[in-house]
Design an enzyme around this catalytic site. Structure first.
Site, PDB file in Angstrom:
ATOM      1  CG  ASP A  39      30.034  36.555  54.170  1.00 50.10           C
ATOM      2  OD1 ASP A  39      30.089  36.022  53.241  1.00 50.10           O
ATOM      3  OD2 ASP A  39      30.182  37.655  54.761  1.00 50.10           O
ATOM      4  CB  SER A 138      41.960  36.828  41.012  1.00 56.53           C
ATOM      5  OG  SER A 138      41.917  37.612  39.729  1.00 56.53           O
ATOM      6  CE1 TYR A 151      40.660  40.788  44.594  1.00 55.18           C
ATOM      7  CE2 TYR A 151      41.715  40.441  42.287  1.00 55.18           C
ATOM      8  CZ  TYR A 151      40.834  40.195  43.510  1.00 55.18           C
ATOM      9  OH  TYR A 151      39.855  38.952  43.057  1.00 55.18           O
ATOM     10  CB  SER A 154      46.028  39.909  48.217  1.00 52.26           C
ATOM     11  OG  SER A 154      44.922  40.163  47.163  1.00 52.26           O
ATOM     12  CB  THR A 188      30.313  38.967  42.639  1.00 54.14           C
ATOM     13  OG1 THR A 188      31.581  39.658  42.521  1.00 54.14           O
ATOM     14  CG2 THR A 188      30.358  37.667  41.977  1.00 54.14           C
TER      15      THR A 188
HETATM   16  N1  LIG Z   1      34.022  38.634  40.730  1.00 51.45           N
HETATM   17  C1  LIG Z   1      35.153  38.601  40.145  1.00 51.45           C
HETATM   18  O1  LIG Z   1      35.326  39.148  39.284  1.00 51.45           O
HETATM   19  C2  LIG Z   1      36.303  37.740  40.730  1.00 51.45           C
HETATM   20  C3  LIG Z   1      36.392  37.333  42.301  1.00 51.45           C
HETATM   21  N2  LIG Z   1      37.538  36.533  42.580  1.00 51.45           N
HETATM   22  C4  LIG Z   1      37.459  36.179  43.869  1.00 51.45           C
HETATM   23  O2  LIG Z   1      36.377  35.521  44.340  1.00 51.45           O
HETATM   24  C5  LIG Z   1      36.066  35.629  45.850  1.00 51.45           C
HETATM   25  C6  LIG Z   1      34.580  35.935  46.019  1.00 51.45           C
HETATM   26  O3  LIG Z   1      34.377  37.299  45.723  1.00 51.45           O
HETATM   27  P1  LIG Z   1      33.058  37.745  44.843  1.00 51.45           P
HETATM   28  O4  LIG Z   1      31.891  36.805  45.090  1.00 51.45           O
HETATM   29  O5  LIG Z   1      33.347  38.183  43.596  1.00 51.45           O
HETATM   30  O6  LIG Z   1      32.811  39.149  45.588  1.00 51.45           O
HETATM   31  P2  LIG Z   1      31.654  39.547  46.956  1.00 51.45           P
HETATM   32  O7  LIG Z   1      31.802  40.879  47.523  1.00 51.45           O
HETATM   33  O8  LIG Z   1      30.216  39.183  46.351  1.00 51.45           O
HETATM   34  O9  LIG Z   1      31.810  38.194  48.086  1.00 51.45           O
HETATM   35  C7  LIG Z   1      32.936  38.134  48.827  1.00 51.45           C
HETATM   36  C8  LIG Z   1      32.123  37.688  50.198  1.00 51.45           C
HETATM   37  O10 LIG Z   1      33.523  37.729  51.085  1.00 51.45           O
HETATM   38  C9  LIG Z   1      32.896  38.356  52.396  1.00 51.45           C
HETATM   39  N3  LIG Z   1      33.904  38.703  53.319  1.00 51.45           N
HETATM   40  C10 LIG Z   1      34.660  39.983  53.025  1.00 51.45           C
HETATM   41  N4  LIG Z   1      35.557  40.116  54.028  1.00 51.45           N
HETATM   42  C11 LIG Z   1      35.344  38.941  54.879  1.00 51.45           C
HETATM   43  C12 LIG Z   1      35.859  38.712  56.293  1.00 51.45           C
HETATM   44  N5  LIG Z   1      36.701  39.500  56.725  1.00 51.45           N
HETATM   45  N6  LIG Z   1      35.339  37.439  56.906  1.00 51.45           N
HETATM   46  C13 LIG Z   1      34.451  36.732  56.311  1.00 51.45           C
HETATM   47  N7  LIG Z   1      33.734  37.229  55.027  1.00 51.45           N
HETATM   48  C14 LIG Z   1      34.284  38.261  54.293  1.00 51.45           C
HETATM   49  C15 LIG Z   1      31.781  39.173  51.948  1.00 51.45           C
HETATM   50  O11 LIG Z   1      31.038  39.715  53.056  1.00 51.45           O
HETATM   51  C16 LIG Z   1      31.338  38.812  50.888  1.00 51.45           C
HETATM   52  O12 LIG Z   1      30.116  37.812  51.285  1.00 51.45           O
HETATM   53  C17 LIG Z   1      37.150  36.751  46.014  1.00 51.45           C
HETATM   54  O13 LIG Z   1      38.219  36.079  46.855  1.00 51.45           O
HETATM   55  C18 LIG Z   1      37.453  37.320  44.953  1.00 51.45           C
HETATM   56  O14 LIG Z   1      38.665  37.963  45.238  1.00 51.45           O
HETATM   57  C19 LIG Z   1      38.257  36.257  41.852  1.00 51.45           C
HETATM   58  C20 LIG Z   1      38.393  36.439  40.501  1.00 51.45           C
HETATM   59  C21 LIG Z   1      37.299  37.286  39.741  1.00 51.45           C
HETATM   60  C1  LIG Z   2      40.992  39.741  33.928  1.00 54.80           C
HETATM   61  C2  LIG Z   2      41.170  39.288  35.340  1.00 54.80           C
HETATM   62  C3  LIG Z   2      39.931  39.224  36.483  1.00 54.80           C
HETATM   63  C4  LIG Z   2      39.925  39.354  37.845  1.00 54.80           C
HETATM   64  C5  LIG Z   2      38.974  39.996  38.324  1.00 54.80           C
HETATM   65  C6  LIG Z   2      39.159  40.154  39.762  1.00 54.80           C
HETATM   66  O1  LIG Z   2      39.946  39.403  40.437  1.00 54.80           O
HETATM   67  C7  LIG Z   2      37.838  40.857  40.136  1.00 54.80           C
HETATM   68  C8  LIG Z   2      38.461  41.792  41.265  1.00 54.80           C
HETATM   69  C9  LIG Z   2      39.482  42.647  40.432  1.00 54.80           C
HETATM   70  C10 LIG Z   2      39.247  43.866  39.864  1.00 54.80           C
HETATM   71  C11 LIG Z   2      38.306  44.454  39.656  1.00 54.80           C
HETATM   72  C12 LIG Z   2      37.909  45.644  39.106  1.00 54.80           C
HETATM   73  C13 LIG Z   2      36.688  46.234  39.073  1.00 54.80           C
HETATM   74  C14 LIG Z   2      36.462  47.389  38.301  1.00 54.80           C
HETATM   75  C15 LIG Z   2      35.302  47.993  38.106  1.00 54.80           C
HETATM   76  O2  LIG Z   2      34.784  48.664  39.278  1.00 54.80           O
HETATM   77  C16 LIG Z   2      35.137  48.878  36.874  1.00 54.80           C
HETATM   78  O3  LIG Z   2      33.701  48.673  36.383  1.00 54.80           O
HETATM   79  C17 LIG Z   2      35.442  50.189  37.211  1.00 54.80           C
HETATM   80  C18 LIG Z   2      35.115  51.038  35.911  1.00 54.80           C
HETATM   81  C19 LIG Z   2      35.097  52.500  36.053  1.00 54.80           C
HETATM   82  C20 LIG Z   2      34.030  52.782  36.606  1.00 54.80           C
HETATM   83  O4  LIG Z   2      32.875  52.552  36.228  1.00 54.80           O
HETATM   84  O5  LIG Z   2      34.033  54.017  37.597  1.00 54.80           O
END
Ligand SMILES: NC(=O)C1=CN([C@@H]2O[C@H](COP(=O)(O)OP(=O)(O)OC[C@H]3O[C@@H](n4cnc5c(N)ncnc54)[C@H](O)[C@@H]3O)[C@@H](O)[C@H]2O)C=CC1
Ligand SMILES: CCCCCC(=O)CC\C=C/C=C/C=C/[C@@H](O)[C@@H](O)CCCC(=O)O
Length: 251
Positions: A39, A138, A151, A154, A188
């Site tokens: 990280d 995702s 997003y 990607s 998260t």
């Molecule tokens: N939280 C959600 O609703 C969802 C998240 N995801 C995916 O899950 C994965 C993890 O995200 P979350 O845990 O939700 O968010 P998060 O922001 O808590 O975790 C992301 C992590 O990736 C690290 N990171 C970012 N850029 C980096 C880089 N250049 N090199 C190394 N590390 C880096 C950050 O420091 C952080 O620890 C992501 O790929 C996200 O797109 C997918 C679907 C839903």
């Molecule tokens: C159903 C699809 C789930 C997939 C979700 C992801 O992959 C996570 C990242 C993608 C989109 C995240 C959007 C986040 C939006 C929030 O910031 C939302 O709370 C914003 C609402 C407006 C505001 O409060 O300003």
């Protein structure tokens, strides 16, 4: 075929916090030998290692500071010299609708480059021991709405890439499995990421009316469950706290 996490050496990118941290925790809970956490967040990563070491034993988790867009050669070399890696989880990701370039570099280019580096290293037809490349996409890797256009671009790419790399044709030659999980909304820090101003209202509706927010632990558990049974090239969904299911196929 059943796959066993016991005694596996697992590398997880972006695992200092959030979903990645819970993936690390769950692999260790299920008997993994060593967890290598990568990280950019050094303080949080070191704290994560301390917590996991207290829980599972000294040396079970290791932190390496790493920017996945810059440090592939240096960090992979360091890892390959010390460990025999079995699993790479490409989890690091961002939500930054202010920069298509950064979104693609972290969520897509790095996923492809890290996958290919470890795929070459694991290939049984080139002297490796086989293994698993596990990519975190995702639900936004196959669904669409007007929001998060960079997003989604990607994450759509991650699914196409992993299905193709993990195609049985490639697996039969190399012994390297490639699989994907698509989480739905999970509680998260990524949800505080950057969106377009006129998308905020739309997201508020989505979050209020459509979403059952999952815990990152739920996704960590799902990742390890899927690890045990997923055939190569498959894509799995964990959303709204429902049971794990296959993602729809694009043909
Ligand atoms: N939280 C959600 O609703 C969802 C998240 N995801 C995916 O899950 C994965 C993890 O995200 P979350 O845990 O939700 O968010 P998060 O922001 O808590 O975790 C992301 C992590 O990736 C690290 N990171 C970012 N850029 C980096 C880089 N250049 N090199 C190394 N590390 C880096 C950050 O420091 C952080 O620890 C992501 O790929 C996200 O797109 C997918 C679907 C839903
Ligand atoms: C159903 C699809 C789930 C997939 C979700 C992801 O992959 C996570 C990242 C993608 C989109 C995240 C959007 C986040 C939006 C929030 O910031 C939302 O709370 C914003 C609402 C407006 C505001 O409060 O300003």
């Amino acid at each position: 075929m059943a796959y066993d996490p016991t005694n596996k050496v697992v590398v997880v990118t972006g695992a200092a916090r959030g979903i990645g941290y819970e993936i690390a925790d769950q692999f260790l809970q299920n008997g993994a030998k060593t967890l290598i956490i990568l990280d950019i967040l050094e303080d949080i990563g070191l704290k994560a290692v301390k917590t996991l070491s207290d829980k599972y034993g000294e040396g079970k988790a290791v932190f390496l500071k790493c920017d996945v867009t810059k440090d592939l050669e240096k960090v992979s070399e360091e890892i390959f010299q010390k460990y025999q890696v079995d699993v790479l989880v490409n989890n690091a990701g961002v939500l930054n609708e202010a920069s298509f370039r950064q979104t693609i570099e972290i969520n897509c280019t790095a996923v492809v480059e890290w996958s290919m580096k470890f795929w070459e290293y694991m290939r049984m037809d080139k002297g490796g021991r086989g293994g698993t490349i596990y990519n975190v996409a995702s639900l936004y890797g196959f669904q669409y709405n007007p929001w998060t256009v960079f997003y989604k671009a990607s994450k759509y790419a991650v699914i196409g890439f992993t299905r193709s790399l993990g195609h049985p044709y490639n697996y039969d030659k190399t012994g390297v499995r490639a699989i994907t999980i698509c989480p739905g909304f999970t509680d998260t820090a990524i949800l505080t990421g950057n969106t377009w101003d006129w998308h905020k209202e739309g997201f508020e509706n989505v979050m209020e009316n459509e979403v059952i927010l999952q815990t990152p632990e739920t996704i960590g558990k799902a990742v390890v469950d899927i690890f045990t049974f997923a055939e190569t090239g498959t894509v799995w969904v964990k959303e709204n706290n429902e049971p794990i299911k296959l993602a729809p196929l694009c043909t």
